[in-house]
Design a protein around this motif. Structure first.
Motif, PDB file in Angstrom:
ATOM      1  N   UNK A  27      20.847  -8.163  21.558  1.00  0.00           N
ATOM      2  CA  UNK A  27      19.886  -7.457  22.403  1.00  0.00           C
ATOM      3  C   UNK A  27      18.693  -6.982  21.582  1.00  0.00           C
ATOM      4  N   UNK A  28      17.508  -7.042  22.149  1.00  0.00           N
ATOM      5  CA  UNK A  28      16.283  -6.678  21.430  1.00  0.00           C
ATOM      6  C   UNK A  28      16.229  -5.204  21.029  1.00  0.00           C
ATOM      7  N   UNK A  29      16.951  -4.349  21.706  1.00  0.00           N
ATOM      8  CA  UNK A  29      16.922  -2.916  21.390  1.00  0.00           C
ATOM      9  C   UNK A  29      18.087  -2.494  20.497  1.00  0.00           C
ATOM     10  N   UNK A  30      18.847  -3.449  19.961  1.00  0.00           N
ATOM     11  CA  UNK A  30      20.031  -3.111  19.160  1.00  0.00           C
ATOM     12  C   UNK A  30      19.679  -2.243  17.951  1.00  0.00           C
ATOM     13  N   UNK A  31      18.643  -2.605  17.227  1.00  0.00           N
ATOM     14  CA  UNK A  31      18.286  -1.862  16.007  1.00  0.00           C
ATOM     15  C   UNK A  31      17.974  -0.396  16.317  1.00  0.00           C
ATOM     16  N   UNK A  32      17.233  -0.145  17.381  1.00  0.00           N
ATOM     17  CA  UNK A  32      16.912   1.247  17.700  1.00  0.00           C
ATOM     18  C   UNK A  32      18.145   2.004  18.197  1.00  0.00           C
ATOM     19  N   UNK A  33      19.098   1.296  18.775  1.00  0.00           N
ATOM     20  CA  UNK A  33      20.328   1.948  19.242  1.00  0.00           C
ATOM     21  C   UNK A  33      21.199   2.400  18.073  1.00  0.00           C
ATOM     22  N   UNK A  34      20.968   1.862  16.882  1.00  0.00           N
ATOM     23  CA  UNK A  34      21.768   2.229  15.707  1.00  0.00           C
ATOM     24  C   UNK A  34      21.369   3.574  15.113  1.00  0.00           C
ATOM     25  N   UNK A  35      20.265   4.161  15.566  1.00  0.00           N
ATOM     26  CA  UNK A  35      19.883   5.472  15.036  1.00  0.00           C
ATOM     27  C   UNK A  35      20.786   6.530  15.662  1.00  0.00           C
TER      28      UNK A  35
END
Length: 169
Positions: A27-35
Motif C-alpha cells: 500500500x502507498x501509505x505503508x511507510x507513513x503508517x509505520x510512525x
C-alpha cells in the motif's frame, strides 16, 4: 533501560487483524503508517524474537482514569508492543477492551497465553523467571502467547539469557 508495565491477560479477546501482510506492505501509505507514538524507538521491523523481547516499547502520556480504550497497531508479531501499551493504560486506571492491527501473523492474534502454555514455560525455564522479572519488570504470566511459544522453543534457559545479552550488546 526503563521497564514496561504489564499485567496478566485474563480473558483478553483476540486481536482483530484487518489485512494480509503482503497486501499492506504494497500500500502507498505503508511507510507513513509505520510512525508511532511510543516514547522510545525499538526497531522491531524485521527483528528476530530475541530482539523484540530485549527492546521493549515504552509508552508515555496520560490515560484517563476509568475510560475505555481499544489498542491500535500497524503490525502484530509477538504482541509485546500491544502488551506494553495495555499495561501503560491499565496502570493509570484505564480499561482496555480489545486490540486491532492493520496486519500481522494470524497466530499472534491470541495475546493471552493459555494456562498450559505458561505452565510449560515455567517447567522448562521457570528457574530464570526471577531474573526475567528483574530485567524486564514483569513475570512469565504477563508474556503474550507468542512470546511464551518463542521462549518454549529455546532448548535451555542459558541460551535465552545468551541471546538476549547478544542483542543488548
Amino acid at each position: 533501560m526503563s521497564q514496561p508495565t504489564r499485567f496478566p491477560w485474563g480473558d483478553f479477546p483476540d486481536v482483530f487483524i484487518h489485512a494480509s501482510e503482503s497486501l499492506v506492505k504494497r500500500h502507498r501509505a505503508y511507510a507513513s503508517a509505520k510512525s508511532g507514538v511510543q516514547a522510545n524507538k525499538v526497531n522491531h521491523t524485521g527483528a528476530n524474537g530475541y530482539a523484540r523481547l530485549q527492546r521493549q516499547a515504552i509508552f508515555s502520556g496520560v490515560a484517563s482514569l476509568g475510560l475505555n480504550y481499544v489498542l491500535v497497531d500497524d503490525f502484530i508479531g509477538q504482541g509485546g508492543t500491544l502488551a506494553n501499551l495495555r499495561g501503560h493504560i491499565l496502570a493509570q486506571g484505564g480499561h482496555v477492551l480489545g486490540a486491532t492491527a492493520l496486519t500481522g501473523k494470524d497466530y499472534s492474534a491470541k495475546l493471552a497465553p493459555t494456562d498450559l502454555q505458561t505452565a510449560a514455560l515455567r517447567r522448562q525455564h521457570g528457574h530464570i523467571e526471577d531474573w526475567w522479572r528483574q530485567r524486564f519488570g514483569f513475570g512469565f504470566n504477563c508474556l503474550t502467547a507468542s512470546e511464551t511459544r518463542y521462549l518454549c522453543r529455546t532448548s535451555t534457559s542459558e541460551r535465552i539469557i545468551e541471546r538476549l545479552e547478544e542483542v543488548a550488546g
